[in-house]
Scaffold this motif. Structure first.
Motif, mmCIF file in Angstrom:
data_model
loop_
_atom_site.group_PDB
_atom_site.id
_atom_site.type_symbol
_atom_site.label_atom_id
_atom_site.label_comp_id
_atom_site.label_asym_id
_atom_site.label_seq_id
_atom_site.Cartn_x
_atom_site.Cartn_y
_atom_site.Cartn_z
ATOM 1 N N MET A 1 50.916 67.408 -34.158
ATOM 2 C CA MET A 1 51.429 67.533 -32.798
ATOM 3 C C MET A 1 52.876 68.013 -32.815
ATOM 4 O O MET A 1 53.263 68.878 -32.027
ATOM 5 C CB MET A 1 51.317 66.197 -32.062
ATOM 6 N N THR A 2 53.678 67.472 -33.737
ATOM 7 C CA THR A 2 55.085 67.867 -33.841
ATOM 8 C C THR A 2 55.211 69.334 -34.229
ATOM 9 O O THR A 2 56.016 70.082 -33.664
ATOM 10 C CB THR A 2 55.799 66.986 -34.883
ATOM 11 N N ILE A 3 54.405 69.755 -35.203
ATOM 12 C CA ILE A 3 54.474 71.143 -35.683
ATOM 13 C C ILE A 3 54.007 72.123 -34.610
ATOM 14 O O ILE A 3 54.509 73.243 -34.513
ATOM 15 C CB ILE A 3 53.619 71.297 -36.962
ATOM 16 N N SER A 4 53.052 71.706 -33.787
ATOM 17 C CA SER A 4 52.362 72.639 -32.887
ATOM 18 C C SER A 4 52.993 72.798 -31.516
ATOM 19 O O SER A 4 52.646 73.756 -30.799
ATOM 20 C CB SER A 4 50.901 72.187 -32.705
ATOM 21 N N VAL A 5 53.906 71.908 -31.106
ATOM 22 C CA VAL A 5 54.344 71.939 -29.711
ATOM 23 C C VAL A 5 55.057 73.244 -29.339
ATOM 24 O O VAL A 5 54.808 73.816 -28.271
ATOM 25 C CB VAL A 5 55.237 70.721 -29.367
ATOM 26 N N VAL A 6 55.943 73.724 -30.201
ATOM 27 C CA VAL A 6 56.657 74.966 -29.878
ATOM 28 C C VAL A 6 55.714 76.162 -29.950
ATOM 29 O O VAL A 6 55.774 77.080 -29.120
ATOM 30 C CB VAL A 6 57.861 75.163 -30.820
ATOM 31 N N ILE A 7 54.817 76.171 -30.943
ATOM 32 C CA ILE A 7 53.830 77.249 -31.048
ATOM 33 C C ILE A 7 52.966 77.276 -29.788
ATOM 34 O O ILE A 7 52.677 78.348 -29.234
ATOM 35 C CB ILE A 7 52.951 77.046 -32.299
ATOM 36 N N ALA A 8 52.558 76.095 -29.333
ATOM 37 C CA ALA A 8 51.757 76.018 -28.103
ATOM 38 C C ALA A 8 52.538 76.559 -26.914
ATOM 39 O O ALA A 8 51.998 77.322 -26.089
ATOM 40 C CB ALA A 8 51.339 74.570 -27.847
ATOM 41 N N GLY A 9 53.814 76.189 -26.805
ATOM 42 C CA GLY A 9 54.632 76.665 -25.698
ATOM 43 C C GLY A 9 54.768 78.170 -25.681
ATOM 44 O O GLY A 9 54.663 78.813 -24.627
ATOM 45 N N ARG A 10 54.998 78.762 -26.857
ATOM 46 C CA ARG A 10 55.108 80.217 -26.935
ATOM 47 C C ARG A 10 53.791 80.893 -26.550
ATOM 48 O O ARG A 10 53.774 81.911 -25.863
ATOM 49 C CB ARG A 10 55.513 80.628 -28.354
ATOM 50 N N ALA B 1 46.497 67.787 -28.703
ATOM 51 C CA ALA B 1 47.437 66.963 -27.929
ATOM 52 C C ALA B 1 48.749 67.691 -27.694
ATOM 53 O O ALA B 1 49.385 67.510 -26.645
ATOM 54 C CB ALA B 1 47.692 65.645 -28.661
ATOM 55 N N ALA B 2 49.169 68.514 -28.650
ATOM 56 C CA ALA B 2 50.392 69.297 -28.466
ATOM 57 C C ALA B 2 50.249 70.242 -27.285
ATOM 58 O O ALA B 2 51.181 70.413 -26.483
ATOM 59 C CB ALA B 2 50.706 70.091 -29.745
ATOM 60 N N PHE B 3 49.077 70.860 -27.129
ATOM 61 C CA PHE B 3 48.817 71.735 -25.986
ATOM 62 C C PHE B 3 48.811 70.926 -24.692
ATOM 63 O O PHE B 3 49.371 71.365 -23.678
ATOM 64 C CB PHE B 3 47.479 72.450 -26.169
ATOM 65 N N LEU B 4 48.197 69.738 -24.732
ATOM 66 C CA LEU B 4 48.130 68.899 -23.526
ATOM 67 C C LEU B 4 49.523 68.480 -23.073
ATOM 68 O O LEU B 4 49.882 68.601 -21.897
ATOM 69 C CB LEU B 4 47.286 67.658 -23.804
ATOM 70 N N MET B 5 50.327 67.974 -24.001
ATOM 71 C CA MET B 5 51.654 67.467 -23.658
ATOM 72 C C MET B 5 52.566 68.597 -23.185
ATOM 73 O O MET B 5 53.307 68.453 -22.205
ATOM 74 C CB MET B 5 52.259 66.768 -24.871
ATOM 75 N N ALA C 1 65.669 62.884 -15.488
ATOM 76 C CA ALA C 1 66.850 63.734 -15.283
ATOM 77 C C ALA C 1 66.969 64.804 -16.361
ATOM 78 O O ALA C 1 67.255 65.966 -16.064
ATOM 79 C CB ALA C 1 68.107 62.862 -15.271
ATOM 80 N N ASN C 2 66.748 64.443 -17.622
ATOM 81 C CA ASN C 2 66.924 65.406 -18.711
ATOM 82 C C ASN C 2 65.863 66.501 -18.663
ATOM 83 O O ASN C 2 66.156 67.685 -18.859
ATOM 84 C CB ASN C 2 66.873 64.677 -20.054
ATOM 85 N N ASN C 3 64.602 66.125 -18.392
ATOM 86 C CA ASN C 3 63.550 67.129 -18.291
ATOM 87 C C ASN C 3 63.785 68.056 -17.109
ATOM 88 O O ASN C 3 63.554 69.267 -17.193
ATOM 89 C CB ASN C 3 62.187 66.450 -18.164
ATOM 90 N N THR C 4 64.241 67.500 -15.989
ATOM 91 C CA THR C 4 64.548 68.325 -14.824
ATOM 92 C C THR C 4 65.694 69.287 -15.137
ATOM 93 O O THR C 4 65.628 70.479 -14.814
ATOM 94 C CB THR C 4 64.922 67.441 -13.627
ATOM 95 N N ALA C 5 66.750 68.766 -15.770
ATOM 96 C CA ALA C 5 67.899 69.606 -16.112
ATOM 97 C C ALA C 5 67.511 70.722 -17.062
ATOM 98 O O ALA C 5 68.004 71.847 -16.962
ATOM 99 C CB ALA C 5 69.002 68.740 -16.727
ATOM 100 N N GLY D 1 57.682 73.037 -24.889
ATOM 101 C CA GLY D 1 57.411 72.805 -26.302
ATOM 102 C C GLY D 1 58.634 72.339 -27.061
ATOM 103 O O GLY D 1 58.550 71.457 -27.922
ATOM 104 N N LEU D 2 59.794 72.919 -26.751
ATOM 105 C CA LEU D 2 61.035 72.502 -27.407
ATOM 106 C C LEU D 2 61.400 71.066 -27.044
ATOM 107 O O LEU D 2 61.893 70.309 -27.891
ATOM 108 C CB LEU D 2 62.170 73.449 -27.025
ATOM 109 N N LEU D 3 61.169 70.672 -25.797
ATOM 110 C CA LEU D 3 61.414 69.282 -25.399
ATOM 111 C C LEU D 3 60.499 68.327 -26.175
ATOM 112 O O LEU D 3 60.935 67.269 -26.642
ATOM 113 C CB LEU D 3 61.196 69.106 -23.900
ATOM 114 N N GLY D 4 59.228 68.718 -26.322
ATOM 115 C CA GLY D 4 58.306 67.893 -27.094
ATOM 116 C C GLY D 4 58.699 67.815 -28.555
ATOM 117 O O GLY D 4 58.623 66.746 -29.179
#
Length: 396
Positions: free
Chosen positions: A40-49, A94-98, A303-307, A322-325
């Motif tokens: 999940m950690t490895i995939s979150v940014v790849i999923a976002g892109r 789960a990385a795609f879901l989150m 607040a941080n996610n909104t910002a 993905g970067l936030l995750g």
């Protein structure tokens, strides 16, 4: 979001049952949890892109399909290593879901309610985390009727199928998907986003510390039973469930920067109280510290996610999510490893079972004084940033 957090927490309760079912050691069955978190950690940014390039909805559908297939494989696994492999696939899903839960929430909610939406995501994430151990324990206890440990994976299938149906029927597609092929990852990281990611790492590390150090302190330092320790540990997630949505409403009313400052202030105070209050008045001190710390975390998250999304192009929302995750998961790993090592240093040994209560107390104090210092660093990062978007909706 609930599925991703449920998949993280529900497997932990099954580790003893898995060790017995497969005649495996604890480090071996622990890989069932690590495989999920690692992929999940490895995939979150790849999923976002991928979401920015091919469409958030299309990639969410793919992620849900993979999550369903991996859940079925996990439930049917005939060996521990097949289960670990299936869990690694489930972590990718789960990385795609989150990632896309947050990105699509930002895509579908209007600007005036984005804080409320982020707060709702925080509530649902906390619900999944709190539901995992209790639901998993209940299913495993009903071994004759429900299939024992396999039931914790079977139960995720209908939930994911329901989410897939809702995604296909309700969520809108995006216009202009596929226009980010020439945009580099580094171009998304700007002066506004980078501090949000760094602060996310620090806060996640502190919150993970409560989950790693808390059980040892409550059981060995305060002498609570396993049931009493579990009840005390559940207080934080329960508070999170009820404080997420109000936190988001405050972000909509005050703006992200003031709420971020308040949230970090409560986190710093809560960590400082954890260093001293439980050692002074016992379990009530621990609970009181969580009552301060946990709402601070929900305020921070909303607040941080909104910002982080305030100045982001619509075509980059998947990448930012993905970067936030990724930053959150890095913080969780750092909290489990680095802060755990600080706790062991404070105790004076890694053999906690043979340490006396005073040594456990010393480790608790050192660890949460360090955690408080980390939050102070996060506050300094916030104060160092210019307030480029001073919002005041109270007068609107």
């Amino acid at each position: 979001m609930l599925l991703a957090s449920l998949g993280t927490s529900i497997a932990n309760i099954a580790l003893p049952a898995l060790a017995e079912a497969f005649s495996a050691s604890f480090p071996q069955v622990q890989a069932v949890v690590v495989a999920y978190l690692g992929t999940m950690t490895i995939s979150v940014v790849i999923a976002g892109r991928a979401g920015d390039r091919f469409g958030l909805k299309a990639m969410l559908i793919m992620g849900l399909t993979l999550f369903i297939a991996a859940s079925l494989l996990s439930a049917a696994a005939s060996s521990l290593w097949l289960l670990i492999g299936a869990r690694a696939l489930q972590g990718i899903g789960a990385a795609f879901l989150m990632t896309f839960a947050m990105a699509l929430m930002r895509h579908t909610v209007d600007e005036a309610h984005i804080g409320r939406a982020m707060g709702l995501l925080g509530t649902v994430s906390a619900l999944g985390t709190a539901l995992g151990p209790s639901l998993g324990g209940l299913l495993i206890q009903m071994e004759g009727q429900m299939g024992g440990w396999r039931s914790i994976f079977w139960v995720q299938v209908p939930l994911a199928v329901f989410a897939l149906i809702l995604t296909i029927l309700i969520l809108p597609g995006e216009q202009g998907a596929g226009n980010t092929t020439s945009t580099s990852l580094w171009s998304v990281l700007d002066r506004r986003l980078t501090p949000s990611l760094l602060i996310n790492i620090l806060v996640a590390a502190v919150m993970m510390t409560t989950l790693v150090v808390g059980p040892f302190y409550l059981s060995l330092g305060l002498g609570l039973t396993a049931t009493e320790t579990g009840l005390a540990m559940a207080i934080g997630p329960v508070i999170s469930i009820f404080s997420g949505l109000p936190s988001g409403r405050l972000v909509d009313a005050w703006g992200s920067r003031p709420v971020l400052a308040v949230g970090l202030g409560l986190l710093a105070l809560g960590a400082f109280l954890l260093a001293f209050l439980p050692n002074t008045i016992g379990v009530p001190g621990y609970i009181l510290s969580l009552i301060v710390l946990t709402p601070g975390y929900q305020l921070f998250q909303a607040a941080n996610n909104t910002a982080a999304f305030e100045h982001v192009l619509a075509s980059h929302r998947g990448t930012v999510s993905g970067l936030l995750g990724l930053s959150r998961n890095i913080g969780l790993i750092a909290g489990a490893s680095i802060m755990g090592a600080i706790f062991a240093f404070g105790v004076g040994t890694e053999d906690f079972a043979h340490a006396d209560a005073s040594s456990i107390t010393s480790g608790m104090r050192l660890t949460f004084l360090t955690a408080s210092a980390l939050i102070i660093v996060a506050i300094a990062l916030v104060l160092s940033q210019p307030d480029t978007k001073a919002k005041n909706r109270l007068h609107q």
